[in-house]
Structure formats: structure tokens, C-alpha cells
Design an enzyme around this catalytic site. Structure first.
Site, PDB file in Angstrom:
ATOM      1  N   LYS A 189     -36.331  21.333 -14.273  1.00  0.00           N
ATOM      2  CA  LYS A 189     -36.005  21.448 -12.846  1.00  0.00           C
ATOM      3  C   LYS A 189     -36.993  22.357 -12.128  1.00  0.00           C
ATOM      4  O   LYS A 189     -37.450  22.050 -11.011  1.00  0.00           O
ATOM      5  CB  LYS A 189     -34.580  21.990 -12.688  1.00  0.00           C
ATOM      6  CG  LYS A 189     -34.216  22.396 -11.252  1.00  0.00           C
ATOM      7  CD  LYS A 189     -34.308  21.223 -10.267  1.00  0.00           C
ATOM      8  CE  LYS A 189     -34.220  21.689  -8.823  1.00  0.00           C
ATOM      9  NZ  LYS A 189     -32.937  22.272  -8.460  1.00  0.00           N
ATOM     10  N   LYS A 257     -36.470  32.364  -4.450  1.00  0.00           N
ATOM     11  CA  LYS A 257     -35.741  32.609  -5.698  1.00  0.00           C
ATOM     12  C   LYS A 257     -36.273  31.701  -6.797  1.00  0.00           C
ATOM     13  O   LYS A 257     -36.568  32.146  -7.913  1.00  0.00           O
ATOM     14  CB  LYS A 257     -34.246  32.375  -5.478  1.00  0.00           C
ATOM     15  CG  LYS A 257     -33.377  32.555  -6.723  1.00  0.00           C
ATOM     16  CD  LYS A 257     -33.156  31.264  -7.511  1.00  0.00           C
ATOM     17  CE  LYS A 257     -32.293  30.266  -6.749  1.00  0.00           C
ATOM     18  NZ  LYS A 257     -31.980  29.078  -7.603  1.00  0.00           N
TER      19      LYS A 257
END
Length: 323
Positions: A189, A257
Site C-alpha cells: 500500500k 503521515k
């Protein structure tokens, strides 16, 4: 309406009674988690849900979910327990420690984390899981429209036996790819996000270059879609720039993030990564200009503002979260 996978998920055995579907616990009913929970309810799964946002929880209840008073209570009732939260620190808060939901999972259950997470944290929590509780990481990609329409891609990391149990559930959410052992789902991912962020950081530069040299934006976009410059970002994300909302479903803070998590993975690469470093710089610059909570494609707005250009384009740009 749920597609043909609903029929598959009922798991009928020829000549026998219907096999009961596993009980689902779902914590985190935000932009992505909410639509995913609704997909599972639509497929007939018994779902117990929890979220701090009462409005989000009410939507799940209206679709048939039972409510829990806490994440721990939600976990206690689940055979397969799903979490979909924005950041690793949220997962630590919900799952970790003596009072965390992880300790409440019963023997034989599986925790599936749909969050784009830190492998260090996943490994830590997996080591703390009660005996007989397995852990699977399964971050997703495909944006809010993919979550709504069951067209996400889910990257699963975990042992084969756990994967075989959760796969029929996850199939209701989209395409499921078993990436390997625990943690590999997060790696895949983050690699996909690494490439996405590089493209998103570059899209404004490409548009600005064409426009500053006399090419009409609509013509430029059409040409890019029919050339080697085509990409998911061009087709899916550019309309958010044209409409001027820059896609508030994902914030610059969340981009940064994920870029920090990507940087952690890059420590294992013994080579310079200048494209990723440049993308992180572009998003950080946009966040310093517009605020960390600003929509992700403010990375392109910064170029518009500095260049004195407008990338508004007339069209029926239906936000992807409404499709």
C-alpha cells in the site's frame, strides 16, 4: 444495491442448510470505514459497529448494524474484527495496552487492520495478541468512490489460513491481493501511495507548464489522457483541481503521515530516493501554506497561486465520494 458478490458471500452449500456468516466487528466509520461497513451490512453480515462520531454510527445502525459502547465491547462480539482509522497512533490507542480492544478478542478470532499503518506497530500488536488470535494487515486503495461501490483494492498481509478465512469477507469490498506474510500489505500500500504522491505532486507542474506556454487546460488534459502521461491521478484526481475543492476526502496531513511511513521503509533501500524526497517537500510546502487539514491537492493549488494561474475548468465534476 450490492453486486453479485453478495450472493457469493452467503456461502450456500448445495443440498445443505445455509452456512452462517461470521460475526463482524467494525471500528472506524469515517470516509472509508463507513462505506465499507455499509457494504458488509448489505452483503448480509451481522455487524457490530463502534465510532466516536454518533452521526457516523447512526448511518450504520440505520443499515442494520448493532452498536457497541466501546471498541472493546465491539471486539468481544466479533469473529472477524475490522479497524479503519486514520493514523497509527489511533490504532495504538484503540488496540494497545491492558484496556485495548486487542485483549478483548476471543480465541479463534482474527483482527484485520484496514488502516495504512506502521509495520513496527503491527508487529508489536501481533506479538501482544491473546493466544489463538491472528492478525492481518489489509490497507486499501481506491478512494471514497471505491469504498462506496465495492471497487477498492485490498492489500493483505498474513498467513495463508487467516487469509483464507477473511478473503470471502473482504471480497465484498473489492479486489483482494494476498501480498505475503504479515506486514507486506502495508508495504505494498505504501509503495502505491509513494507513486501516487509523486504523480500528484507533479500534476500541477505539468498543467502549469502547458498553460504558461499557451495551451488551453481542457486540450492539455485531453492530450495527457491519450498519451504516455496518462495515469489514475490524471483521470481520478485532476477533476478535483478543476472543480476547485482539491479533494477534501484526504488531507495534506494524511499525505505527510504516509510519506513518513514510506521514509521508514526507504531506510532498507541503499540508494538515494530523490523523487520521493521531492514529493514530501512539495506536500510539506503546501501544508505550511494552507494548513495540514487542507485538501490533498492543495499541492497543485500552491503552484497555481505562485504562478498566477487558474486551473478551473468548466465541466460536470461530480465529487468522487458522491459517485
Amino acid at each position: 444495491m450490492v453486486d453479485g458478490r453478495k450472493i457469493q458471500s452467503i456461502q450456500l452449500t448445495k443440498g445443505k442448510k445455509m452456512t452462517p456468516l461470521p460475526s463482524i466487528g467494525f471500528v472506524g466509520l469515517g470516509n472509508m470505514g463507513g462505506p465499507m461497513c455499509l457494504r458488509l451490512l448489505g452483503a448480509g453480515y451481522p455487524v457490530t459497529a463502534f465510532d466516536l462520531n454518533q452521526e457516523a454510527l447512526n448511518k450504520a445502525v440505520a443499515a442494520g448494524a448493532r452498536t457497541a459502547s466501546s471498541a472493546r465491547e465491539c471486539a468481544q462480539q466479533a469473529e472477524i474484527f475490522l479497524t479503519s482509522l486514520p493514523r497509527p497512533d489511533h490504532i495504538q490507542e484503540v488496540m494497545g495496552g491492558e484496556n485495548g480492544a486487542l485483549r478483548s478478542l476471543k480465541k479463534g478470532s482474527i483482527w484485520v487492520d484496514l488502516t495504512t499503518n506502521s509495520n513496527e506497530l503491527i508487529f508489536q500488536l501481533a506479538a501482544e495478541a491473546p493466544e489463538g488470535v491472528n492478525v492481518v494487515d489489509s490497507p486499501v486503495t481506491g478512494a471514497v468512490d471505491g469504498a462506496r461501490n465495492g471497487k477498492l483494492t485490498l492489500f493483505v498481509g498474513g498467513d495463508q489460513a487467516s487469509f483464507d478465512r477473511v478473503d470471502p469477507v473482504l471480497q465484498n469490498l473489492g479486489m483482494v491481493i494476498h501480498c505475503g506474510k504479515l506486514g507486506t500489505g502495508n508495504v505494498v500500500k505504501l509503495v502505491t501511495n509513494q507513486l501516487w504522491f509523486i504523480s500528484a505532486a507533479a500534476i500541477g507542474e505539468g498543467f502549469a507548464t502547458g498553460m504558461a506556454n499557451g495551451v488551453e487546460l481542457g486540450t492539455l488534459w485531453h492530450a495527457i489522457q491519450n498519451s504516455v502521461g496518462d495515469s489514475f491521478v490524471i483521470r481520478h484526481d485532476a477533476p478535483s483541481i478543476f472543480a476547485g475543492h482539491y479533494d477534501p476526502s484526504f488531507s495534506l496531513d494524511l499525505c505527510l503521515k504516509d510519506l513518513r511511513l514510506i521514509k521508514e521503509l526507504n531506510r532498507n533501500v541503499r540508494a538515494a530516493m530523490p523523487m520521493t524526497t521531492a514529493a514530501e517537500g512539495a506536500f510539506a510546502l503546501a501544508a505550511s501554506r494552507y494548513g495540514a487539514s487542507a485538501a490533498e491537492l492543495h499541492v497543485a493549488r500552491r503552484i497555481e497561486d505562485d504562478a498566477g494561474l487558474s486551473m478551473r475548468l468548466k465541466g460536470d465534476w461530480v465529487p468522487h465520494w458522491e459517485k
